[in-house]
Design a protein around this motif. Structure first.
Motif, short mmCIF file in Angstrom:
data_model
loop_
_atom_site.label_atom_id
_atom_site.label_comp_id
_atom_site.label_asym_id
_atom_site.label_seq_id
_atom_site.Cartn_x
_atom_site.Cartn_y
_atom_site.Cartn_z
N ASP A 174 0.85 -1.20 0.00
CA ASP A 174 0.00 0.00 0.00
C ASP A 174 0.88 1.24 0.00
O ASP A 174 2.02 1.19 0.46
CB ASP A 174 -0.89 0.05 1.25
CG ASP A 174 -2.07 -0.88 1.14
OD1 ASP A 174 -2.25 -1.49 0.06
OD2 ASP A 174 -2.81 -1.01 2.13
N ASP A 202 0.27 4.01 1.70
CA ASP A 202 0.11 4.87 2.87
C ASP A 202 1.08 4.54 3.99
O ASP A 202 0.96 5.06 5.10
CB ASP A 202 -1.33 4.80 3.38
CG ASP A 202 -1.73 3.39 3.76
OD1 ASP A 202 -0.89 2.49 3.63
OD2 ASP A 202 -2.88 3.20 4.19
N GLN A 261 1.30 1.99 5.74
CA GLN A 261 0.80 1.10 6.80
C GLN A 261 1.53 -0.24 6.70
O GLN A 261 1.62 -0.98 7.66
CB GLN A 261 -0.70 0.88 6.64
CG GLN A 261 -1.52 2.03 7.18
CD GLN A 261 -2.96 1.62 7.39
OE1 GLN A 261 -3.70 1.43 6.44
NE2 GLN A 261 -3.35 1.49 8.63
N ARG A 297 0.99 -3.41 12.07
CA ARG A 297 0.38 -2.50 11.10
C ARG A 297 0.26 -1.12 11.72
O ARG A 297 -0.53 -0.90 12.63
CB ARG A 297 -0.98 -3.03 10.68
CG ARG A 297 -1.60 -2.24 9.55
CD ARG A 297 -2.29 -3.14 8.57
NE ARG A 297 -3.24 -2.42 7.74
CZ ARG A 297 -3.03 -2.13 6.47
NH1 ARG A 297 -1.91 -2.49 5.88
NH2 ARG A 297 -3.95 -1.50 5.76
N ARG A 338 -1.76 5.07 9.28
CA ARG A 338 -1.48 5.75 8.04
C ARG A 338 -0.49 6.88 8.27
O ARG A 338 -0.65 7.63 9.23
CB ARG A 338 -2.77 6.39 7.56
CG ARG A 338 -3.21 5.94 6.23
CD ARG A 338 -4.50 6.58 5.86
NE ARG A 338 -4.96 5.90 4.68
CZ ARG A 338 -4.51 6.19 3.47
NH1 ARG A 338 -3.69 7.18 3.28
NH2 ARG A 338 -4.91 5.48 2.44
#
Ligand code: UDP
Ligand code: MG
Length: 305
Positions: A92, A94, A96, A195, A198
Motif C-alpha cells: 500500500d 500509505d 501502513q 500494522r 497511516r
C-alpha cells in the motif's frame, strides 16, 4: 535479477512523496535492479502530477494511470500484469505496510518461499469497528470454505514470478487477490509485522468498498451460501410439520394464540425466502459480471514502460 514493486494509489498526494522516499531507500539497499510501478486509480487530487514528476526524475518509477477509479484490487492487478521482475512486491502507498520489511521478505523468498505474506500481529490506529469486523470476517470466510486463506493478512506480500503469472492468468472480474494467491497452493510463508497508522491522509476504503471486498472474498471462494436456502427450507418444513402435530394434539387453545403463532411463522417463512433470493441475486450479479467479460480496468496513460 530484478524486483517489481506494485503500489496502488488513490488520492494519495499527502503521503506519496514520503512513501516514494522510503521505498526507494529500501530498494537501493538490495543492490539489484528494480521498478516501482505506481498505479493511479483515478485520483482526483494531485497524485498523477506527483507521479509524473517522480517518473521524469527517476527511471525506476513507472506509472499506470486508470481512466477512473476502479478499485484497489483492480489497481494491484494492473500493476502485476505489467511487472517484469522475478519477484513482485505488493504494498500500500500509505506506509501502513512498512517498506523496511521488504529485505526480510526477499530473504524468505531466496530461501524457497513462493509467497511471503505480511501477517498483522497488531494494528495501530484503526477503529475498534474495523478490527472487530476484520476479525469476524476472516473466521466466517474460513468457515465457509476458504480454509487456506490466512487470517489477519492484507495484500502486502512478495510473490514469485510464477505466482504472478498464475494470478495474471486468472480471468475473474471480481478479484480477491489474497484469496487467489492462497488458493494457488504455492509455498507460502508469513512474516509478522505491526500494522502502523497511516502516515498521512485518510483511508480510501469506504465502507461500501470494504463490503464489496468482503462479498467478493466469500462469493469467489465458497458456494455454500448458495446451498443455505436448502438447509433453511428443510428446517422450516420440519418445524411447520411439528407445529401442525402439536397444534392437533393441543387443540383447544384460544384461536388468537393460534393466529399469533401463524403470523410469526408466516413472517419467518417470508424472511427466509427473501434472504435466499438475495443470496441468489448476489451470485447472479457476479455471474453477469463475468459473462459480460468487460476489462477489469481501463488504462488511460502509461509512463516509463
Ligand atoms: N486504493 C486504491 N483504490 C481505491 C481505494 C484504495 O488504489 O479505490 C489504494 C490506496 O491508495 C492505498 C491502498 O489501496 O494505497 C489501501 O487503501 P487504504 O489505505 O485507504 O485502505 P485501509 O488501509 O484503510 O484498509
Ligand atoms: Mg491503509
Amino acid at each position: 535479477m530484478k524486483y517489481s514493486v506494485v503500489i496502488p494509489a488513490y488520492n494519495e498526494q499527502e503521503v506519496l512523496p514520503l512513501s516514494y522516499q522510503r521505498l526507494k531507500a529500501v530498494m537501493d539497499t538490495l543492490g539489484d535492479d528494480y521498478e516501482l510501478i505506481f498505479v493511479n486509480d483515478g485520483s482526483r487530487d494531485g497524485t498523477l502530477d506527483l507521479l509524473k514528476e517522480m517518473a521524469a526524475k527517476d527511471g525506476h518509477v513507472r506509472v499506470i494511470s486508470f481512466s477512473r477509479n476502479f478499485g484497489h484490487q483492480e489497481a494491484v492487478s494492473a500493476g502485476m500484469a505489467h511487472a517484469s521482475g522475478q519477484a513482485v512486491i505488493i504494498i500500500d502507498c500509505d506506509l501502513q505496510d512498512p517498506p523496511e520489511l521488504i529485505p526480510d521478505m526477499v530473504k524468505k523468498w531466496e530461501a524457497g518461499a513462493d509467497i511471503v505474506y505480511g501477517l498483522r500481529v497488531r494494528r495501530e490506529g484503526e477503529t475498534v469497528f474495523k478490527k472487530l469486523t476484520a476479525w469476524a470476517y476472516y473466521r466466517i470466510l474460513r468457515a465457509l470454505g476458504g480454509q487456506y486463506i490466512p487470517a489477519n493478512t492484507g495484500d502486502f506480500r512478495l510473490i514469485d514470478r510464477k505466482v504472478c503469472d498464475t494470478l495474471n492468468a486468472m480471468p475473474e472480474r471480481n478479484r480477491f487477490l489474497r484469496g487467489m494467491a492462497a488458493w494457488s497452493g504455492f509455498k507460502a510463508e508469513p512474516i509478522e509485522f505491526v500494522r502502523e497508522e497511516r502516515a498521512a491522509g485518510q483511508t480510501k476504503y469506504s465502507l461500501k468498498k470494504m463490503l464489496k471486498l468482503a462479498g467478493d472474498g466469500i462469493a469467489s471462494f465458497s458456494n455454500r451460501p448458495l446451498k443455505a436456502p436448502m438447509a433453511i427450507g428443510i428446517a422450516l418444513t420440519v418445524l411447520a410439520f411439528v407445529y401442525l402435530v402439536l397444534a392437533a394434539v393441543f387443540a383447544g387453545i384460544g384461536i388468537w394464540d393460534i393466529v399469533h403463532v401463524l403470523f410469526a411463522l408466516v413472517f419467518c417463512f417470508i424472511g427466509a425466502l427473501f434472504i435466499s433470493l438475495g443470496i441468489f441475486g448476489l451470485y447472479l450479479g457476479r455471474i453477469y459480471d463475468e459473462v459480460k467479460g468487460r476489462p477489469i480496468y481501463i488504462i488511460d496513460e502509461k509512463i516509463n514502460f
